[in-house]
Design an enzyme around this catalytic site. Structure first.
Site, PDB file in Angstrom:
ATOM      1  N   SER A 123      -4.239   0.759  -5.362  1.00 59.97           N
ATOM      2  CA  SER A 123      -5.529   0.504  -6.007  1.00 59.97           C
ATOM      3  C   SER A 123      -6.321   1.788  -6.195  1.00 59.97           C
ATOM      4  O   SER A 123      -7.342   1.771  -6.858  1.00 59.97           O
ATOM      5  CB  SER A 123      -6.348  -0.531  -5.233  1.00 59.97           C
ATOM      6  OG  SER A 123      -6.284  -0.309  -3.870  1.00 59.97           O
ATOM      7  N   HIS A 144      -1.286  -3.464 -10.650  1.00 59.64           N
ATOM      8  CA  HIS A 144      -2.339  -3.641  -9.651  1.00 59.64           C
ATOM      9  C   HIS A 144      -2.816  -5.097  -9.613  1.00 59.64           C
ATOM     10  O   HIS A 144      -3.530  -5.546 -10.509  1.00 59.64           O
ATOM     11  CB  HIS A 144      -3.504  -2.689  -9.978  1.00 59.64           C
ATOM     12  CG  HIS A 144      -4.600  -2.712  -8.965  1.00 59.64           C
ATOM     13  ND1 HIS A 144      -5.920  -2.535  -9.276  1.00 59.64           N
ATOM     14  CD2 HIS A 144      -4.561  -2.899  -7.616  1.00 59.64           C
ATOM     15  CE1 HIS A 144      -6.648  -2.612  -8.184  1.00 59.64           C
ATOM     16  NE2 HIS A 144      -5.856  -2.839  -7.166  1.00 59.64           N
ATOM     17  N   GLU A 156      -3.831  -5.309 -13.435  1.00 58.76           N
ATOM     18  CA  GLU A 156      -4.014  -4.093 -14.233  1.00 58.76           C
ATOM     19  C   GLU A 156      -2.655  -3.397 -14.360  1.00 58.76           C
ATOM     20  O   GLU A 156      -2.029  -3.065 -13.352  1.00 58.76           O
ATOM     21  CB  GLU A 156      -5.020  -3.153 -13.554  1.00 58.76           C
ATOM     22  CG  GLU A 156      -6.448  -3.690 -13.572  1.00 58.76           C
ATOM     23  CD  GLU A 156      -7.442  -2.764 -12.863  1.00 58.76           C
ATOM     24  OE1 GLU A 156      -8.582  -2.661 -13.337  1.00 58.76           O
ATOM     25  OE2 GLU A 156      -7.082  -2.155 -11.836  1.00 58.76           O
ATOM     26  N   ASN A 194     -12.280  -1.270 -10.398  1.00 57.20           N
ATOM     27  CA  ASN A 194     -12.936  -0.532  -9.314  1.00 57.20           C
ATOM     28  C   ASN A 194     -13.852   0.567  -9.828  1.00 57.20           C
ATOM     29  O   ASN A 194     -14.653   1.115  -9.088  1.00 57.20           O
ATOM     30  CB  ASN A 194     -11.901   0.048  -8.340  1.00 57.20           C
ATOM     31  CG  ASN A 194     -11.466  -1.009  -7.341  1.00 57.20           C
ATOM     32  OD1 ASN A 194     -12.183  -1.990  -7.106  1.00 57.20           O
ATOM     33  ND2 ASN A 194     -10.299  -0.838  -6.761  1.00 57.20           N
TER      34      ASN A 194
HETATM   35  P1  NAI Z   1      -0.915  -4.171   4.589  1.00 58.93           P
HETATM   36  O1  NAI Z   1      -1.226  -3.151   5.609  1.00 58.93           O
HETATM   37  O2  NAI Z   1      -1.328  -5.594   4.806  1.00 58.93           O
HETATM   38  O3  NAI Z   1       0.659  -4.153   4.318  1.00 58.93           O
HETATM   39  C1  NAI Z   1       1.425  -2.990   4.132  1.00 58.93           C
HETATM   40  C2  NAI Z   1       2.840  -3.269   4.591  1.00 58.93           C
HETATM   41  O4  NAI Z   1       3.677  -2.182   4.204  1.00 58.93           O
HETATM   42  C3  NAI Z   1       2.977  -3.396   6.102  1.00 58.93           C
HETATM   43  O5  NAI Z   1       3.654  -4.597   6.417  1.00 58.93           O
HETATM   44  C4  NAI Z   1       3.785  -2.152   6.517  1.00 58.93           C
HETATM   45  O6  NAI Z   1       4.659  -2.410   7.598  1.00 58.93           O
HETATM   46  C5  NAI Z   1       4.576  -1.872   5.259  1.00 58.93           C
HETATM   47  N1  NAI Z   1       4.973  -0.486   5.107  1.00 58.93           N
HETATM   48  C6  NAI Z   1       4.250   0.616   5.368  1.00 58.93           C
HETATM   49  N2  NAI Z   1       4.963   1.713   5.059  1.00 58.93           N
HETATM   50  C7  NAI Z   1       6.154   1.300   4.595  1.00 58.93           C
HETATM   51  C8  NAI Z   1       7.314   1.967   4.099  1.00 58.93           C
HETATM   52  N3  NAI Z   1       7.380   3.289   4.033  1.00 58.93           N
HETATM   53  N4  NAI Z   1       8.344   1.213   3.688  1.00 58.93           N
HETATM   54  C9  NAI Z   1       8.301  -0.130   3.759  1.00 58.93           C
HETATM   55  N5  NAI Z   1       7.239  -0.816   4.216  1.00 58.93           N
HETATM   56  C10 NAI Z   1       6.166  -0.111   4.619  1.00 58.93           C
HETATM   57  O7  NAI Z   1      -1.525  -3.602   3.227  1.00 58.93           O
HETATM   58  P2  NAI Z   1      -1.983  -4.414   1.919  1.00 58.93           P
HETATM   59  O8  NAI Z   1      -3.409  -4.777   2.031  1.00 58.93           O
HETATM   60  O9  NAI Z   1      -0.982  -5.470   1.630  1.00 58.93           O
HETATM   61  O10 NAI Z   1      -1.922  -3.256   0.810  1.00 58.93           O
HETATM   62  C11 NAI Z   1      -0.696  -2.749   0.334  1.00 58.93           C
HETATM   63  C12 NAI Z   1      -0.925  -1.952  -0.933  1.00 58.93           C
HETATM   64  O11 NAI Z   1      -1.608  -2.749  -1.894  1.00 58.93           O
HETATM   65  C13 NAI Z   1      -1.740  -0.682  -0.783  1.00 58.93           C
HETATM   66  O12 NAI Z   1      -1.254   0.270  -1.676  1.00 58.93           O
HETATM   67  C14 NAI Z   1      -3.126  -1.130  -1.197  1.00 58.93           C
HETATM   68  O13 NAI Z   1      -3.928  -0.085  -1.673  1.00 58.93           O
HETATM   69  C15 NAI Z   1      -2.778  -2.090  -2.322  1.00 58.93           C
HETATM   70  N6  NAI Z   1      -3.805  -3.104  -2.625  1.00 58.93           N
HETATM   71  C16 NAI Z   1      -4.454  -3.757  -1.623  1.00 58.93           C
HETATM   72  C17 NAI Z   1      -5.390  -4.728  -1.916  1.00 58.93           C
HETATM   73  C18 NAI Z   1      -6.110  -5.468  -0.836  1.00 58.93           C
HETATM   74  O14 NAI Z   1      -7.128  -6.106  -1.131  1.00 58.93           O
HETATM   75  N7  NAI Z   1      -5.641  -5.437   0.401  1.00 58.93           N
HETATM   76  C19 NAI Z   1      -5.715  -5.084  -3.316  1.00 58.93           C
HETATM   77  C20 NAI Z   1      -4.901  -4.389  -4.283  1.00 58.93           C
HETATM   78  C21 NAI Z   1      -4.024  -3.419  -3.935  1.00 58.93           C
END
Ligand code: NAI
Length: 505
Positions: A123, A144, A156, A194
């Site tokens: 994001s 996104h 997006e 954003n």
């Molecule tokens: P989260 O922390 O809930 O999940 C991330 C997951 O990725 C974890 O389960 C972790 O173990 C895994 N992970 C980390 N490094 C890794 C790797 N090298 N290889 C494989 N798995 C790996 O995070 P969330 O909230 O799901 O966000 C994920 C992405 O989505 C980020 O890029 C964030 O910016 C984006 N995003 C988040 C939003 C939100 O509201 N939480 C909205 C839109 C985008």
């Protein structure tokens, strides 16, 4: 339509909140999906979680039990990234870290087929930077989603400098086939939502800082007059101030400190205090057990209104006249400059000047300014402000008039552009600049703000309804009042006003 075939394998990497949601969306659209996370067991746990989510849909009668089985069967948790070689599309939703994401993309490039699409759910990171140094940067694109992905319609589709247009268009069509509302955008800070949403928070924070009214009152005005689902304070309490403040800071920094995006000291103080919102039990509001939300401030008039005079066209305020008439008031209409007179009071829609300034400049006695409403027929509340020399009697008469039409009236300090008007023109200004800079089309930007953050009307459509020239004038007056580049009008608004063109042209 160039959407991916629904039988094509989709791989989702990162089984957190976003990855799990995206995997569910792809599986519901018919794709076989492999879900991978580098935390052992996390992918299997997420797939079990998705199955439970689907179970809830079955309980609510929104999904057939057989469909739940079919969808769940399409989801395969995997423990090794090497098993993703046959994916046609990989969507990564791992931690928000440029180096970690770049390493992952490099690894995927070595594993997957040449024509595999490598999408990132980032994001805030640049898609151009993510793709830099890869062998096939043309395959990298932003996809996104918004949280929660299964419920939020907006996606997006973000093109970096090297992204092949055909890849972006395949992903756009694929998102559409998945039942989403995709928009095209370029890899610029904040993408569309954003970036364009920043003034929604910033203007309320500023109004609070400048003593316009309290949080509950400002929130109520954005909801009850502006038609927004939530006001800025209740919304940022929900999002979390740490998260919302970090996004603002990152957009501000990415634009080299452009004051349009300046973070708020009021919000910083909350973050410093650990008052992060709902999740910490305290933000702008208290979430302690039994805590009650303070009521919005309201003026109550003992005066009675029976008639009023409408002089000329009231502009965006004109629909209020029908509401006043429907409430049984006798209305006299005559030529004039867009003023509404009741007793000794003169009412007008704000044009972004202070009430006291406008009263002096136009020689208007007892001036009461009225805020913008999304729909003057449906609004339940409206804000007013008044010039320093407006008498208490005249103010009472103005309040009585609006009360007669069934509106709750909230008085705020004499600040330029009141609450809804300044929020809307600043949203439109940011949206206009995004159009000017090719971040997205006017239609896509309006769609993004409605589908991504539930705005009641696209900011550009709203500016067109208000009048592009009027929107420009309000911004000019805000800029003159504050003397800050934060309120400088977008060239697109000025050009469209000069040309008599619409913003969607
Ligand atoms: P989260 O922390 O809930 O999940 C991330 C997951 O990725 C974890 O389960 C972790 O173990 C895994 N992970 C980390 N490094 C890794 C790797 N090298 N290889 C494989 N798995 C790996 O995070 P969330 O909230 O799901 O966000 C994920 C992405 O989505 C980020 O890029 C964030 O910016 C984006 N995003 C988040 C939003 C939100 O509201 N939480 C909205 C839109 C985008």
């Amino acid at each position: 339509m160039s959407a991916l075939n629904s039988k094509a394998l989709v791989a989702v990497i990162g089984a957190g909140a976003m990855g799990a949601g995206i995997a569910q969306v792809a599986a519901q659209a018919g794709h076989p999906v492999k879900l991978y996370d580098n935390r052992p067991g996390a992918a299997a746990q997420a797939v079990a979680g998705i199955d439970r989510q689907l179970g809830r849909l079955v309980e609510k009668g929104k999904l057939q039990p057989e469909a739940r089985e079919t969808i769940s069967a399409r989801l395969q948790p995997v423990e090794a990234i090497e098993t993703l070689t046959d994916a046609r599309l990989v969507i990564e939703a791992i931690i928000e870290n440029l180096q970690v994401k770049q390493q992952l993309l490099q690894q995927l490039e070595g594993l997957c087929a040449e024509d595999c699409i490598l999408a990132s759910n980032t994001s805030s990171l640049s898609i151009t930077s993510l793709a830099a140094g890869l062998q096939r940067p043309q395959q990298v694109v932003g996809m996104h989603f918004f949280n929660p992905a299964p419920l939020m319609a907006l996606v997006e589709i973000v093109s970096g400098l090297a992204t092949a247009p055909a890849i972006a268009s395949t992903l756009y069509d694929t998102a559409k086939a998945w039942g989403k509302k995709p928009v095209h955008t370029r890899s610029t800070p904040g993408f569309i939502v954003n970036r364009v949403a920043r003034p929604f928070y910033a203007e309320s924070l500023r109004l609070l800082q400048e003593g316009a009214a309290d949080c509950a009152t400002l929130d109520a005005l954005l909801r009850d007059a502006g038609g927004f689902r939530m006001g800025a304070f209740e919304l940022t309490d929900l999002i979390g101030h740490d998260v919302n403040y970090a996004v603002t800071c990152s957009v501000f920094d990415a634009f080299y400190g452009d004051f349009r995006f300046q973070p708020s000291l009021v919000q910083k103080e909350l973050v410093d205090a650990g008052r992060l919102g709902r999740k910490s039990g305290q933000g702008f509001y208290s979430y302690a057990e039994g805590a009650e939300r303070p009521p919005a401030a309201q003026l109550r008039s003992q005066a009675s209104a029976e008639c009023c005079v409408v002089e000329g066209n009231l502009g965006a305020l004109q629909p209020l006249v029908a509401r006043l008439r429907d409430s049984g008031l006798a209305i006299t209409e005559r030529a004039g400059n867009g003023l509404l007179r009741v007793g000794d009071a003169t009412l007008a829609l704000s044009d972004g000047r202070l009430a006291s300034q406008r009263a002096r400049e136009e020689g208007l006695r007892n001036l009461v300014l009225v805020d913008l409403a999304l729909d003057y027929q449906a609004a339940t509340r409206i804000a007013i402000s008044w010039s320093a020399d407006t008498t208490a009697e005249a103010r009472e008469q103005a309040v009585a008039l609006l009360q007669h039409a069934g509106l709750q009236v909230t008085g705020i300090a004499d600040l330029p552009g009141l609450v809804v008007l300044r929020t809307v023109v600043m949203l439109a200004n940011e949206a206009a600049d995004a159009v000017l800079q090719g971040v997205g089309s006017a239609a896509d930007i309006d769609l993004a703000m409605c589908a991504g953050v539930n705005y009641p009307r696209g900011p550009l459509a709203w500016a067109e309804q208000l009048g592009v020239g009027y929107t420009l004038r309000v911004l000019e007056n805000l800029q003159a009042s504050y003397g800050e580049s934060r309120y400088r009008p977008s060239l697109l608004l000025r050009r469209s006003a000069e040309q008599g063109a619409n913003l969607h042209d």
